[in-house]
Scaffold this motif. Sequence first.
Motif, PDB file in Angstrom:
ATOM      1  N   ASN A   3      10.014  -8.185  10.614  1.00  0.00           N
ATOM      2  CA  ASN A   3       9.083  -7.120  10.283  1.00  0.00           C
ATOM      3  C   ASN A   3       9.169  -6.752   8.799  1.00  0.00           C
ATOM      4  OD1 ASN A   3       7.370  -4.631  11.036  1.00  0.00           O
ATOM      5  ND2 ASN A   3       9.162  -3.721  10.079  1.00  0.00           N
ATOM      6  N   ASN A   4      10.371  -6.578   8.300  1.00  0.00           N
ATOM      7  CA  ASN A   4      10.547  -6.213   6.894  1.00  0.00           C
ATOM      8  C   ASN A   4      10.024  -7.305   5.966  1.00  0.00           C
ATOM      9  OD1 ASN A   4      11.738  -3.798   7.626  1.00  0.00           O
ATOM     10  ND2 ASN A   4      13.830  -4.592   7.484  1.00  0.00           N
ATOM     11  N   MET A   5      10.274  -8.553   6.330  1.00  0.00           N
ATOM     12  CA  MET A   5       9.825  -9.675   5.513  1.00  0.00           C
ATOM     13  C   MET A   5       8.293  -9.712   5.435  1.00  0.00           C
ATOM     14  SD  MET A   5      10.576 -13.726   6.128  1.00  0.00           S
ATOM     15  CE  MET A   5      12.320 -13.367   6.359  1.00  0.00           C
ATOM     16  N   ILE A   6       7.634  -9.579   6.590  1.00  0.00           N
ATOM     17  CA  ILE A   6       6.172  -9.638   6.624  1.00  0.00           C
ATOM     18  C   ILE A   6       5.564  -8.461   5.861  1.00  0.00           C
ATOM     19  CG2 ILE A   6       4.144  -9.494   8.122  1.00  0.00           C
ATOM     20  CD1 ILE A   6       5.757 -10.962  10.260  1.00  0.00           C
ATOM     21  N   ASN A  32     -10.856   1.331   7.483  1.00  0.00           N
ATOM     22  CA  ASN A  32     -11.784   0.196   7.398  1.00  0.00           C
ATOM     23  C   ASN A  32     -11.050  -1.137   7.439  1.00  0.00           C
ATOM     24  OD1 ASN A  32     -14.006   1.886   7.251  1.00  0.00           O
ATOM     25  ND2 ASN A  32     -14.028   1.918   5.004  1.00  0.00           N
ATOM     26  N   TYR A  33      -9.882  -1.179   6.802  1.00  0.00           N
ATOM     27  CA  TYR A  33      -9.035  -2.366   6.807  1.00  0.00           C
ATOM     28  C   TYR A  33      -7.620  -1.975   7.208  1.00  0.00           C
ATOM     29  CZ  TYR A  33     -12.380  -5.242   4.106  1.00  0.00           C
ATOM     30  OH  TYR A  33     -13.472  -5.960   3.680  1.00  0.00           O
ATOM     31  N   PHE A  34      -6.963  -2.824   7.990  1.00  0.00           N
ATOM     32  CA  PHE A  34      -5.519  -2.682   8.198  1.00  0.00           C
ATOM     33  C   PHE A  34      -4.961  -3.986   8.753  1.00  0.00           C
ATOM     34  CE2 PHE A  34      -7.509  -0.991  12.079  1.00  0.00           C
ATOM     35  CZ  PHE A  34      -6.833  -1.643  13.099  1.00  0.00           C
ATOM     36  N   TRP A  35      -3.695  -4.222   8.433  1.00  0.00           N
ATOM     37  CA  TRP A  35      -2.967  -5.348   9.013  1.00  0.00           C
ATOM     38  C   TRP A  35      -2.394  -4.916  10.357  1.00  0.00           C
ATOM     39  CZ3 TRP A  35      -3.486  -9.940   6.746  1.00  0.00           C
ATOM     40  CH2 TRP A  35      -3.692 -10.011   5.372  1.00  0.00           C
ATOM     41  N   LEU A  36      -2.386  -5.825  11.306  1.00  0.00           N
ATOM     42  CA  LEU A  36      -1.829  -5.546  12.623  1.00  0.00           C
ATOM     43  C   LEU A  36      -0.866  -6.675  12.954  1.00  0.00           C
ATOM     44  CD1 LEU A  36      -1.976  -3.604  15.020  1.00  0.00           C
ATOM     45  CD2 LEU A  36      -3.950  -4.875  15.867  1.00  0.00           C
ATOM     46  N   ILE A  37       0.435  -6.355  13.079  1.00  0.00           N
ATOM     47  CA  ILE A  37       1.425  -7.428  13.219  1.00  0.00           C
ATOM     48  C   ILE A  37       2.380  -7.185  14.389  1.00  0.00           C
ATOM     49  CG2 ILE A  37       1.316  -7.879  10.737  1.00  0.00           C
ATOM     50  CD1 ILE A  37       4.078  -6.614  10.465  1.00  0.00           C
ATOM     51  N   ASP A  38       2.822  -8.279  14.951  1.00  0.00           N
ATOM     52  CA  ASP A  38       3.907  -8.287  15.931  1.00  0.00           C
ATOM     53  C   ASP A  38       4.946  -9.272  15.397  1.00  0.00           C
ATOM     54  OD1 ASP A  38       5.606  -8.296  18.057  1.00  0.00           O
ATOM     55  OD2 ASP A  38       4.083  -8.620  19.586  1.00  0.00           O
ATOM     56  N   PRO A  39       6.044  -8.776  14.834  1.00  0.00           N
ATOM     57  CA  PRO A  39       7.022  -9.664  14.186  1.00  0.00           C
ATOM     58  C   PRO A  39       7.546 -10.758  15.109  1.00  0.00           C
ATOM     59  CG  PRO A  39       7.442  -7.399  13.587  1.00  0.00           C
ATOM     60  CD  PRO A  39       6.403  -7.356  14.676  1.00  0.00           C
ATOM     61  N   ILE A  40       7.863 -10.408  16.352  1.00  0.00           N
ATOM     62  CA  ILE A  40       8.207 -11.427  17.357  1.00  0.00           C
ATOM     63  C   ILE A  40       7.520 -11.032  18.655  1.00  0.00           C
ATOM     64  CG2 ILE A  40       9.992 -12.565  18.702  1.00  0.00           C
ATOM     65  CD1 ILE A  40      11.944 -12.181  16.470  1.00  0.00           C
ATOM     66  N   VAL A  54       5.093 -15.339  15.974  1.00  0.00           N
ATOM     67  CA  VAL A  54       4.889 -14.300  14.967  1.00  0.00           C
ATOM     68  C   VAL A  54       3.382 -14.114  14.839  1.00  0.00           C
ATOM     69  CG1 VAL A  54       5.194 -13.651  12.549  1.00  0.00           C
ATOM     70  CG2 VAL A  54       6.982 -14.967  13.727  1.00  0.00           C
ATOM     71  N   ASN A  55       2.899 -12.872  14.989  1.00  0.00           N
ATOM     72  CA  ASN A  55       1.459 -12.600  14.993  1.00  0.00           C
ATOM     73  C   ASN A  55       1.074 -11.714  13.817  1.00  0.00           C
ATOM     74  OD1 ASN A  55       1.684 -13.829  17.505  1.00  0.00           O
ATOM     75  ND2 ASN A  55       1.346 -11.955  18.656  1.00  0.00           N
ATOM     76  N   ILE A  56       0.067 -12.138  13.065  1.00  0.00           N
ATOM     77  CA  ILE A  56      -0.463 -11.339  11.965  1.00  0.00           C
ATOM     78  C   ILE A  56      -1.985 -11.373  12.031  1.00  0.00           C
ATOM     79  CG2 ILE A  56      -0.586 -11.019   9.463  1.00  0.00           C
ATOM     80  CD1 ILE A  56       2.051 -12.519   9.217  1.00  0.00           C
ATOM     81  N   ALA A  57      -2.626 -10.201  12.007  1.00  0.00           N
ATOM     82  CA  ALA A  57      -4.091 -10.127  12.008  1.00  0.00           C
ATOM     83  C   ALA A  57      -4.543  -9.138  10.950  1.00  0.00           C
ATOM     84  CB  ALA A  57      -4.602  -9.697  13.371  1.00  0.00           C
ATOM     85  N   LEU A  58      -5.701  -9.411  10.366  1.00  0.00           N
ATOM     86  CA  LEU A  58      -6.348  -8.480   9.454  1.00  0.00           C
ATOM     87  C   LEU A  58      -7.576  -7.918  10.163  1.00  0.00           C
ATOM     88  CD1 LEU A  58      -6.609  -7.131   6.663  1.00  0.00           C
ATOM     89  CD2 LEU A  58      -7.962  -9.121   5.938  1.00  0.00           C
TER      90      LEU A  58
END
Length: 226
Positions: free
Chosen positions: A25-28, A56-64, A79-83
């Motif tokens: 999480n910290n790395m991403i 209007n914009y945000f990152w949505l992440i699940d580190p694991i 590892v999941n990352i979405a804009l």
Amino acid sequence: KSYESINSKLKKDGTLVTEADLEVNNMICNCLSEINRDIPIISEEASFDLGLFKKNYFWLIDPIDGTKNYADGGNQYTVNIALIKNGYPIVGMICNPPTGKIWFANSKKAFLLIPNGQKKNLKNKKANWANPVILSSKNINNSDDKFLGFSKKPKKLFVSSSLKFCYLAEGKANIYFRKQKLNKWDIAAGHAILEASGGLVTTLTDEKIFYNNSNVKTERFIAAAS
């Protein structure tokens, strides 16, 4: 580290979190902040204001995604990352660390990147609908088969984490049917990748799924291959 030595604990909601979840999480978050410090980040492993879902914009992440599978020494975690733009995922990235595979998409293109440098185009990878395959993390009963309307009994394939969306995007399976609500970070990246590949993610009442409400959970949904 050996899996036996992983530092882990249960969160308030009863789900597992490990030291690796927090480190990733910290790395991403650090990397995304370097790209654009003005775009807020919503992560499963960090506190956040629910009002960020209205941005209007945000990152949505699940580190694991699939922490239990990771902690058990499995290979079906991601590892999941979405804009998200105006409530809809426009960029998605899913990485499966054990294989080094990365599935990536923007609103027009979807690719599978393999460690040997190969890049596979996932656009309109057709699934075999004559012999359907249903994906699930848990058991699917006969009433679910009837609900989905298959004339031929489908094959069941049990897959952990957001790899289910990757299987659909590659045309390896047909349907991921979810009767329980999920956290938004569990599906946003897969949502972007699957739709860019020509597939579909919809509520059970055939409506689009948006991420710009203050609820952490999604609606119940069906994800389908092209």
